[in-house]
Motif scaffolding. Structure first.
Motif, PDB file in Angstrom:
ATOM      1  N   LEU A 298      -9.764   3.077  11.303  1.00 43.37           N
ATOM      2  CA  LEU A 298      -8.334   3.405  11.295  1.00 43.37           C
ATOM      3  C   LEU A 298      -7.502   2.157  11.058  1.00 43.37           C
ATOM      4  O   LEU A 298      -6.464   2.211  10.390  1.00 43.37           O
TER       5      LEU A 298
ATOM      6  N   VAL B  26      -7.911   1.206   7.280  1.00 45.51           N
ATOM      7  CA  VAL B  26      -7.450   2.122   6.243  1.00 45.51           C
ATOM      8  C   VAL B  26      -6.010   1.820   5.844  1.00 45.51           C
ATOM      9  O   VAL B  26      -5.589   2.119   4.731  1.00 45.51           O
ATOM     10  N   GLU B  27      -5.287   1.172   6.758  1.00 46.20           N
ATOM     11  CA  GLU B  27      -3.898   0.913   6.367  1.00 46.20           C
ATOM     12  C   GLU B  27      -3.694  -0.465   5.749  1.00 46.20           C
ATOM     13  O   GLU B  27      -2.594  -0.804   5.356  1.00 46.20           O
TER      14      GLU B  27
ATOM     15  N   TYR C 216      -7.793   2.068  18.026  1.00 35.88           N
ATOM     16  CA  TYR C 216      -6.786   1.752  17.001  1.00 35.88           C
ATOM     17  C   TYR C 216      -5.501   1.252  17.664  1.00 35.88           C
ATOM     18  O   TYR C 216      -4.925   0.238  17.267  1.00 35.88           O
TER      19      TYR C 216
ATOM     20  N   ILE D 161       4.672   3.423  14.459  1.00 35.99           N
ATOM     21  CA  ILE D 161       3.516   2.882  15.178  1.00 35.99           C
ATOM     22  C   ILE D 161       2.250   3.060  14.351  1.00 35.99           C
ATOM     23  O   ILE D 161       1.406   2.203  14.286  1.00 35.99           O
ATOM     24  N   TYR D 162       2.147   4.215  13.721  1.00 33.03           N
ATOM     25  CA  TYR D 162       0.919   4.488  12.977  1.00 33.03           C
ATOM     26  C   TYR D 162       1.256   4.709  11.514  1.00 33.03           C
ATOM     27  O   TYR D 162       2.397   5.008  11.160  1.00 33.03           O
ATOM     28  N   SER D 163       0.267   4.569  10.654  1.00 38.28           N
ATOM     29  CA  SER D 163       0.510   4.793   9.237  1.00 38.28           C
ATOM     30  C   SER D 163       0.052   6.207   8.870  1.00 38.28           C
ATOM     31  O   SER D 163      -0.692   6.844   9.601  1.00 38.28           O
TER      32      SER D 163
ATOM     33  N   GLU E 212      -1.934   7.029   6.449  1.00 37.61           N
ATOM     34  CA  GLU E 212      -3.370   7.065   6.161  1.00 37.61           C
ATOM     35  C   GLU E 212      -4.174   7.259   7.436  1.00 37.61           C
ATOM     36  O   GLU E 212      -5.084   8.084   7.503  1.00 37.61           O
ATOM     37  N   ALA E 213      -3.813   6.485   8.467  1.00 38.04           N
ATOM     38  CA  ALA E 213      -4.562   6.565   9.726  1.00 38.04           C
ATOM     39  C   ALA E 213      -4.437   7.962  10.316  1.00 38.04           C
ATOM     40  O   ALA E 213      -5.411   8.532  10.809  1.00 38.04           O
TER      41      ALA E 213
ATOM     42  N   VAL F 297      -6.725  10.334   8.478  1.00 41.44           N
ATOM     43  CA  VAL F 297      -8.130  10.145   8.845  1.00 41.44           C
ATOM     44  C   VAL F 297      -8.410  10.806  10.196  1.00 41.44           C
ATOM     45  O   VAL F 297      -9.411  11.507  10.366  1.00 41.44           O
ATOM     46  N   VAL F 298      -7.480  10.641  11.139  1.00 40.97           N
ATOM     47  CA  VAL F 298      -7.662  11.271  12.451  1.00 40.97           C
ATOM     48  C   VAL F 298      -7.695  12.790  12.312  1.00 40.97           C
ATOM     49  O   VAL F 298      -8.557  13.466  12.884  1.00 40.97           O
TER      50      VAL F 298
ATOM     51  N   ALA G 142      -8.577  14.489   9.719  1.00 39.47           N
ATOM     52  CA  ALA G 142      -9.839  14.861   9.078  1.00 39.47           C
ATOM     53  C   ALA G 142     -10.961  14.889  10.107  1.00 39.47           C
ATOM     54  O   ALA G 142     -11.774  15.815  10.138  1.00 39.47           O
TER      55      ALA G 142
ATOM     56  N   MET H  67      -9.912  14.583   2.390  1.00 39.95           N
ATOM     57  CA  MET H  67      -9.792  13.133   2.572  1.00 39.95           C
ATOM     58  C   MET H  67      -9.646  12.421   1.233  1.00 39.95           C
ATOM     59  O   MET H  67      -8.765  11.593   1.030  1.00 39.95           O
TER      60      MET H  67
ATOM     61  N   VAL I 284      -6.045  10.978   1.156  1.00 36.18           N
ATOM     62  CA  VAL I 284      -6.030   9.603   1.658  1.00 36.18           C
ATOM     63  C   VAL I 284      -6.254   8.615   0.531  1.00 36.18           C
ATOM     64  O   VAL I 284      -5.535   7.630   0.392  1.00 36.18           O
ATOM     65  N   THR I 285      -7.273   8.875  -0.306  1.00 38.10           N
ATOM     66  CA  THR I 285      -7.541   7.896  -1.359  1.00 38.10           C
ATOM     67  C   THR I 285      -6.948   8.300  -2.703  1.00 38.10           C
ATOM     68  O   THR I 285      -7.010   7.530  -3.654  1.00 38.10           O
TER      69      THR I 285
END
Lengths: 502, 154
Positions: free
Chosen positions: A220, A223-224, A424, B77-79, B81-82, B85-86, B88, B112, B116-117
């Motif tokens: 995690l 990935v960013e 993370y 706080i989070y992106s 992408e992250a 992934v969570v 998924a 995913m 994501v990609t």
């Protein structure tokens, strides 16, 4: 000499065909995964943990140890070629190693790391031979109070190394211990903090927690991070160092071995301090300190050797006292517990096969690393070029199947995901997952020893001070805690960390 | 980063208090006869003290930062992408047993690869198919890990 017999016994264990095979597979897989961008040794060992669980304890630990130093060597490769340290211990490798690679000397840089690690590992084994007998005798004098005191000391030492602040590190260790109290109470059988969730009665599984914190958490975080890294384009026709390289680095290798060995023995010390200590030592005594920072081979050979002998020496407190001195040995202790081996001061006497077999196998593993890597470096370089977006699904799937296969439990899959998110967030807010794992692994042992001590003393805490060994350990721990509060310590840690990041 | 210390320390403090309260649900006992609740209580108390120390550090740093007039700005706080992934991973966890390994892996990793990609649809379908079947061959057939087959029986 009795110790010599034990070493011979260790060779017998390590040379058994299935153990040689496990070691080989471990070294190969470790290097392979360790080379992959963004996966350091700790993530590597966490992700590969499930494949060892069906083996015999000795074989499993031999393989995990192989994965560990394979991954470390993989980390050296990425440090030298990409200037990306997989973990803190290879930060120093970047400094001189990458400069050498830029100057077209990546081959000798990788070669000297492997050769230095091999020499360091060999000499380390000799050192451990002399240490083993007195250590085993010393370990026999450990009762519950000494053991609680030892764990207390280890936790204080480890949290001091936490990036960020020791207070945060300590908080994580305590939080880990609290997570460790989940499940059935050892003494009374009463379930604690299970919230009626049935799978929690046996406690949190170590495998899903470790894989979550270090595997999924790492994914995690990675990935960013956008943007690829540049691999140096260079030929690897010659990985053998020249005569001149050898003359420059041979004393550095010897000094690195000693520094690594001594610091590795201290719980919480381990390979990390050893690499920094070796680097500054080499810089200090060099007749040409101006060469440092511009690809001085002795500044690479020393720390690389220290890293290897330090991590090998850190196996001694783990295998003899059951005391992890860093994350990797904490994971290995976890693996031993899963295999039903009780880690503790008696392990060296009750399971000599594990102590000597694993240590000798590390020596053999270094030989394999040397033989394997010199011809394979070109292959590893190709693997380095794989973009992360292709790796990401593979690693994720491997974690998912891996954690599911250990118990065939979907609950474990969710535990892993949960701790992945926690890992993370910890990375994000600069809390270290390492003390958490140490706390989780050590909790049952610590609680047991703590309660037994209090029962022995009729509830008096004086028992920890009235016995000489435990008194020394507890007072040492208290002094270390007090030391963290001193402003000068904080400044020093900051300086070391800033130097490392240059 | 320091301003986050306040939020984190409050969460830790909450956990510490909950643990202390929880510990009293079990028998705490006395020091000469420790019960199952004693150790969690001690840990909760220690964590409480530590979280207050982190909180104090955060508050002091905040003051220093205000005096230094450092603007940190709003950031997430989070992106994205992250988060994907969570999602998924969680999706995989829920679908694995009902749908079986091959279908779940195909569906989750197709999503995913796409989101994501950002691959092309052709790559998505082929990639996810290769991943699902390849992993099934390696884990189930070669390594002997019995993977769930789900309602469809595949």
């Amino acid at each position: 000499m009795e110790t010599l017999n034990l070493v011979v016994y260790g060779f017998q264990v390590a040379l058994a065909a299935h153990n040689v095979f496990a070691c080989f597979v471990g070294v190969l897989l470790g290097t392979l995964v360790g080379v992959l961008p963004g996966l350091g040794p700790v993530a590597t060992i966490s992700i590969l943990l499930p494949i060892t669980l069906s083996m015999e304890p000795v074989t499993a630990i031999i393989m995990l140890a192989g994965i560990y130093y394979g991954a470390q060597y993989g980390g050296s490769i990425t440090s030298i070629l990409l200037n990306v340290p997989g973990e803190a211990t290879t930060v120093v490798t970047c400094i001189e190693g990458h400069k050498m690679a830029l100057a077209g000397r990546a081959g000798p840089a990788l070669g000297i790391s492997a050769i230095g690690s091999f020499i360091g590992g060999t000499l380390c084994l000799v050192g451990i031979m002399f240490l083993a007998a007195p250590l085993a005798k010393f370990a026999l004098r450990f009762g519950p109070p000494e053991y609680s005191a030892l764990i207390f000391l280890a936790i204080t030492l480890i949290t001091g190394l936490a990036v960020g602040s020791p207070v945060k590190g300590l908080a994580m260790a305590v939080l880990g211990m609290m997570a460790g109290t989940i499940g059935m109470d050892v003494a009374t059988g009463e379930p604690r903090f299970t919230f009626g969730i049935h799978p929690l009665f046996d406690g949190l599984g170590l495998v899903p927690v470790i894989m979550g914190l270090f595997g999924i958490g790492e994914i995690l975080t990675n990935v960013e991070q956008k943007g690829g890294t540049e691999v140096i384009k260079t030929k690897f026709s010659n990985v053998w160092p020249t005569m001149q390289d050898w003359v420059a680095s041979r004393m550095a290798i010897l000094r690195g071995t000693v520094v690594g060995f001594l610091l590795g023995l201290i719980p919480g010390g381990g390979a990390l301090i050893a690499t920094f200590a070796s680097y500054s030592l080499e810089k200090k005594i060099s007749r040409h300190p101006e060469r440092f920072g511009h690809g001085a081979i002795e500044g690479l050979a020393g720390p690389e050797t220290a890293n290897n002998s330090g991590s090998q020496a850190s196996f001694v407190p783990m295998l003899s006292l059951g005391l992890p001195s860093n994350v990797v040995t904490a994971i290995l202790i976890g693996a031993l517990i899963i295999h039903g081996v009780e880690p503790g001061p008696l392990m060296m006497t009750t399971n000599p096969d594990i102590f000597w077999g694993v240590l000798v196998s590390m020596y053999l593993g270094n030989v394999m690393l040397l033989i394997l890597n010199l011809p394979l470096i070109a292959v590893w370089v190709q693997i380095l070029r794989i973009p992360y977006k292709f790796l990401l699904p593979l690693i994720m799937l491997f974690c998912l199947v891996g954690v599911y296969s250990t118990n065939f439990s979907i609950f474990d899959v969710f535990v892993m995901i949960f701790f992945g998110i926690i890992g993370y967030l910890m990375n994000k807010f600069q809390y270290e997952p390492a003390p958490f794992i140490m706390g989780l692994v050590l909790c049952p042992i610590f609680e047991n020893a703590f309660r037994q001590s209090l029962s022995l003393s009729d509830g008096s805490f004086w028992i920890f001070f009235s016995r000489p060994i435990s008194a020394v350990l507890v007072i040492g721990g208290i002094l270390i805690l007090a030391g963290y509060m001193l402003p000068s310590f904080r400044r020093k840690v900051k300086v070391v960390q800033e130097n490392a990041c240059d | 980063m320091r301003e986050d210390d306040r939020a984190c320390s409050l969460i830790l403090l909450g956990i510490a208090l909950a643990a202390c309260l929880g510990a009293f649900q079990y028998e705490v006992g006395t020091f000469n006869n420790p019960g199952p609740g004693l150790f969690p209580l001690v840990l909760g108390a220690v964590l409480g003290v530590l979280s207050l120390m982190i909180l104090a550090g955060g508050v002091m740093a905040k003051r220093a930062a205000v005096q230094g007039a450092q603007a940190t700005g709003g950031r997430s706080i989070y992106s994205k992408e992250a988060l994907y992934v969570v999602l998924a991973l969680i999706g995989f966890g829920f679908l694995l047993v009902p749908l079986g390994f091959i279908v779940t892996t195909f569906a989750v990793f197709a999503a995913m690869l796409r989101f994501v990609t950002g691959q092309k649809w052709a790559v998505v379908v082929i990639g996810a198919l290769v991943l699902a079947l390849g992993a099934y061959v390696v884990f189930d057939m070669l390594l002997g890990v019995p993977l769930p087959r789900g309602v469809l029986g595949i």
